[in-house]
Design a protein around this motif. Sequence first.
Motif, PDB file in Angstrom:
ATOM      1  N   ALA A 166       0.973  -1.301  -0.067  1.00 28.48           N
ATOM      2  CA  ALA A 166       0.025   0.008   0.175  1.00 28.48           C
ATOM      3  C   ALA A 166       0.968   1.302   0.039  1.00 28.48           C
ATOM      4  CB  ALA A 166      -1.092  -0.081   1.073  1.00 28.48           C
ATOM      5  N   VAL A 167       2.021   1.293   0.689  1.00 25.96           N
ATOM      6  CA  VAL A 167       2.738   2.480   0.750  1.00 25.96           C
ATOM      7  C   VAL A 167       3.662   2.713  -0.524  1.00 25.96           C
ATOM      8  CG1 VAL A 167       5.133   3.326   1.594  1.00 25.96           C
ATOM      9  CG2 VAL A 167       3.454   2.318   3.246  1.00 25.96           C
ATOM     10  N   ARG A 168       3.980   1.692  -1.216  1.00 27.03           N
ATOM     11  CA  ARG A 168       4.467   2.038  -2.411  1.00 27.03           C
ATOM     12  C   ARG A 168       3.451   2.426  -3.432  1.00 27.03           C
ATOM     13  NH1 ARG A 168       7.550  -2.930  -0.864  1.00 27.03           N
ATOM     14  NH2 ARG A 168       9.806  -2.234  -0.605  1.00 27.03           N
ATOM     15  N   ALA A 169       2.247   1.789  -3.460  1.00 32.42           N
ATOM     16  CA  ALA A 169       1.185   2.233  -4.499  1.00 32.42           C
ATOM     17  C   ALA A 169       0.783   3.763  -4.180  1.00 32.42           C
ATOM     18  CB  ALA A 169      -0.039   1.273  -4.322  1.00 32.42           C
ATOM     19  N   LEU A 170       0.592   3.982  -2.861  1.00 34.74           N
ATOM     20  CA  LEU A 170       0.412   5.496  -2.424  1.00 34.74           C
ATOM     21  C   LEU A 170       1.507   6.209  -3.029  1.00 34.74           C
ATOM     22  CD1 LEU A 170      -1.111   4.876   1.025  1.00 34.74           C
ATOM     23  CD2 LEU A 170      -2.326   5.958  -0.844  1.00 34.74           C
ATOM     24  N   ALA A 171       2.566   5.878  -2.831  1.00 35.54           N
ATOM     25  CA  ALA A 171       3.618   6.726  -3.210  1.00 35.54           C
ATOM     26  C   ALA A 171       3.612   7.260  -4.917  1.00 35.54           C
ATOM     27  CB  ALA A 171       5.134   6.371  -2.895  1.00 35.54           C
ATOM     28  N   GLU A 172       3.167   6.285  -5.516  1.00 37.50           N
ATOM     29  CA  GLU A 172       2.899   6.630  -6.941  1.00 37.50           C
ATOM     30  C   GLU A 172       1.546   7.183  -7.312  1.00 37.50           C
ATOM     31  OE1 GLU A 172       5.404   6.004  -9.161  1.00 37.50           O
ATOM     32  OE2 GLU A 172       6.634   4.814  -8.020  1.00 37.50           O
ATOM     33  N   ALA A 173       0.733   7.321  -6.491  1.00 33.95           N
ATOM     34  CA  ALA A 173      -0.499   8.166  -6.703  1.00 33.95           C
ATOM     35  C   ALA A 173      -0.523   9.393  -7.060  1.00 33.95           C
ATOM     36  CB  ALA A 173      -1.580   7.669  -5.584  1.00 33.95           C
ATOM     37  N   PRO A 174      -1.143  10.113  -7.911  1.00 39.49           N
ATOM     38  CA  PRO A 174      -1.314  11.375  -8.186  1.00 39.49           C
ATOM     39  C   PRO A 174      -1.480  12.275  -6.631  1.00 39.49           C
ATOM     40  CG  PRO A 174      -3.439  10.634  -8.786  1.00 39.49           C
ATOM     41  CD  PRO A 174      -2.518   9.459  -8.341  1.00 39.49           C
ATOM     42  N   ASP A 175      -0.864  13.421  -6.633  1.00 41.40           N
ATOM     43  CA  ASP A 175      -1.017  14.291  -5.611  1.00 41.40           C
ATOM     44  C   ASP A 175      -0.884  13.875  -4.305  1.00 41.40           C
ATOM     45  OD1 ASP A 175      -1.224  16.787  -7.187  1.00 41.40           O
ATOM     46  OD2 ASP A 175      -3.312  16.255  -7.442  1.00 41.40           O
ATOM     47  N   LEU A 180      -5.015   1.498   4.942  1.00 38.19           N
ATOM     48  CA  LEU A 180      -4.026   1.907   3.900  1.00 38.19           C
ATOM     49  C   LEU A 180      -4.346   1.475   2.392  1.00 38.19           C
ATOM     50  CD1 LEU A 180      -0.558   1.607   5.700  1.00 38.19           C
ATOM     51  CD2 LEU A 180      -1.927   3.862   5.350  1.00 38.19           C
ATOM     52  N   ALA A 181      -4.947   0.241   2.551  1.00 37.00           N
ATOM     53  CA  ALA A 181      -5.213  -0.551   1.200  1.00 37.00           C
ATOM     54  C   ALA A 181      -6.569   0.147   0.727  1.00 37.00           C
ATOM     55  CB  ALA A 181      -5.581  -2.171   1.321  1.00 37.00           C
ATOM     56  N   GLU A 182      -7.644   0.629   1.680  1.00 34.80           N
ATOM     57  CA  GLU A 182      -8.487   1.497   1.013  1.00 34.80           C
ATOM     58  C   GLU A 182      -8.293   2.709   0.642  1.00 34.80           C
ATOM     59  OE1 GLU A 182     -12.557   2.871   0.391  1.00 34.80           O
ATOM     60  OE2 GLU A 182     -11.568   0.715   0.612  1.00 34.80           O
ATOM     61  N   LEU A 183      -7.324   3.581   1.319  1.00 35.19           N
ATOM     62  CA  LEU A 183      -6.707   4.814   0.937  1.00 35.19           C
ATOM     63  C   LEU A 183      -6.155   4.726  -0.497  1.00 35.19           C
ATOM     64  CD1 LEU A 183      -6.286   7.657   1.517  1.00 35.19           C
ATOM     65  CD2 LEU A 183      -4.312   7.067   2.780  1.00 35.19           C
ATOM     66  N   THR A 184      -5.431   3.550  -0.563  1.00 36.82           N
ATOM     67  CA  THR A 184      -4.659   3.399  -1.921  1.00 36.82           C
ATOM     68  C   THR A 184      -5.827   3.209  -3.065  1.00 36.82           C
ATOM     69  OG1 THR A 184      -3.003   2.173  -1.040  1.00 36.82           O
ATOM     70  CG2 THR A 184      -3.346   1.719  -3.008  1.00 36.82           C
ATOM     71  N   SER A 185      -7.004   2.382  -2.726  1.00 36.23           N
ATOM     72  CA  SER A 185      -7.921   2.341  -3.869  1.00 36.23           C
ATOM     73  C   SER A 185      -8.608   3.548  -4.363  1.00 36.23           C
ATOM     74  CB  SER A 185      -8.868   1.335  -3.398  1.00 36.23           C
ATOM     75  OG  SER A 185      -9.864   1.731  -2.453  1.00 36.23           O
ATOM     76  N   ARG A 186      -8.544   4.683  -3.194  1.00 37.16           N
ATOM     77  CA  ARG A 186      -9.177   5.809  -3.614  1.00 37.16           C
ATOM     78  C   ARG A 186      -8.271   6.785  -4.603  1.00 37.16           C
ATOM     79  NH1 ARG A 186     -13.639   7.078   0.029  1.00 37.16           N
ATOM     80  NH2 ARG A 186     -14.231   5.340   1.121  1.00 37.16           N
ATOM     81  N   ARG A 187      -6.930   6.228  -4.422  1.00 36.62           N
ATOM     82  CA  ARG A 187      -6.081   7.190  -5.087  1.00 36.62           C
ATOM     83  C   ARG A 187      -4.960   6.599  -5.747  1.00 36.62           C
ATOM     84  NH1 ARG A 187      -6.055  12.474  -2.262  1.00 36.62           N
ATOM     85  NH2 ARG A 187      -4.144  12.885  -3.128  1.00 36.62           N
ATOM     86  N   LYS A 188      -5.325   5.354  -6.580  1.00 34.44           N
ATOM     87  CA  LYS A 188      -4.408   4.649  -7.206  1.00 34.44           C
ATOM     88  C   LYS A 188      -4.175   4.905  -8.579  1.00 34.44           C
ATOM     89  CE  LYS A 188      -8.311   1.550  -8.440  1.00 34.44           C
ATOM     90  NZ  LYS A 188      -8.880   0.157  -8.299  1.00 34.44           N
ATOM     91  N   THR A 189      -4.647   6.035  -9.142  1.00 35.17           N
ATOM     92  CA  THR A 189      -4.300   6.232 -10.626  1.00 35.17           C
ATOM     93  C   THR A 189      -2.861   6.657 -10.735  1.00 35.17           C
ATOM     94  OG1 THR A 189      -6.618   7.095 -10.927  1.00 35.17           O
ATOM     95  CG2 THR A 189      -4.920   7.701 -12.579  1.00 35.17           C
ATOM     96  N   PRO A 190      -2.109   6.016 -11.415  1.00 30.14           N
ATOM     97  CA  PRO A 190      -0.803   6.168 -11.239  1.00 30.14           C
ATOM     98  C   PRO A 190      -0.451   7.524 -11.910  1.00 30.14           C
ATOM     99  CG  PRO A 190      -1.222   4.721 -13.236  1.00 30.14           C
ATOM    100  CD  PRO A 190      -2.691   4.748 -12.264  1.00 30.14           C
ATOM    101  N   ARG A 191       0.695   8.313 -11.241  1.00 30.10           N
ATOM    102  CA  ARG A 191       1.232   9.429 -12.133  1.00 30.10           C
ATOM    103  C   ARG A 191       1.838   9.322 -13.417  1.00 30.10           C
ATOM    104  NH1 ARG A 191       4.313  10.416  -6.526  1.00 30.10           N
ATOM    105  NH2 ARG A 191       3.097  12.052  -5.496  1.00 30.10           N
ATOM    106  N   ALA A 192       1.504  10.433 -14.244  1.00 24.83           N
ATOM    107  CA  ALA A 192       1.920  10.202 -15.399  1.00 24.83           C
ATOM    108  C   ALA A 192       3.413  10.106 -15.429  1.00 24.83           C
ATOM    109  CB  ALA A 192       1.481  11.344 -16.378  1.00 24.83           C
ATOM    110  N   SER A 193       4.054   9.588 -16.286  1.00 24.63           N
ATOM    111  CA  SER A 193       5.628   9.733 -16.287  1.00 24.63           C
ATOM    112  C   SER A 193       6.133  10.551 -17.233  1.00 24.63           C
ATOM    113  CB  SER A 193       6.196   8.327 -16.800  1.00 24.63           C
ATOM    114  OG  SER A 193       5.642   7.899 -18.043  1.00 24.63           O
TER     115      SER A 193
END
Length: 250
Positions: free
Chosen positions: A40-49, A237-250
């Motif tokens: 979850a931490v790794r996924a959140l760190a890649e989420a937008p904003d 954290l998994a639930e928070l990830t699901s709400r912000r999971k759209t990856p950042r554009a590279s």
Amino acid sequence: MIDLDGLDGPLLVALDFDGVLSPIVPVPSDARPLPESAAAVRALAEAPDTHVVLVSGRGLADLAAVSGFGPPVLMVGSHGGEFGPGLLDGDTPLLTEEQQALKEKLTLALTDLVEGAAGVTLEHKPAGLAVHVRNAAPEVGEQVLDAVRRGPATWDGVDAIEGKSVIDLAVLQVSKGTAVDALRERFGARVFFAGDDTTDETVFTRLRPGDVGVKVGEGDTAAAHRVTDPAELSTVLAELTSRRKTPRAS
């Protein structure tokens, strides 16, 4: 269930490590994040904003070693005394010459004080030392802690912070609360913070409307929410990830 609906826009996800992402273990160097929390931490760190920062009493190098994280997960160590790469004053020397001399004096005094106390260990940190008594007999641990409280903890220039079966002694005054305040301003974000120890209350008491604070485990707290243990936090954290999971554009 913790209401995460209001956490839109820029978000700072600030997390303690021990007792939060990792269960408390007898040997601090054996601590590792739960797999679900690490994912979850790794996924959140890649989420937008979304900016993920570990905020720990451990020194930066120790925190990086046990957590296994690297950029874009960022880190603050030594209770806010060390800002890692990508954060604020990461290139500024941590201690002055006078503080370094005081740290050396503190090291000698604590080494003498805990000598022969079975189960008591010293953890060396960039800004000071921590006296751990978790693995000592209760009477031994309390005797050592009391000696620390009456001795080095009273010295001018030493900042003593008590946690669960530990006293941190630093040669500069810092707190996780002031660190999170600085990070909030750095990122212009709302805050989601999870912590388990008394030192984390310096963050919970500074949270603002729209922020979310989660206490992990038992004990009095200023946090508005509580989970029982790191495993339950991993579901949050998994639930928070699901709400912000759209990856950042590279």
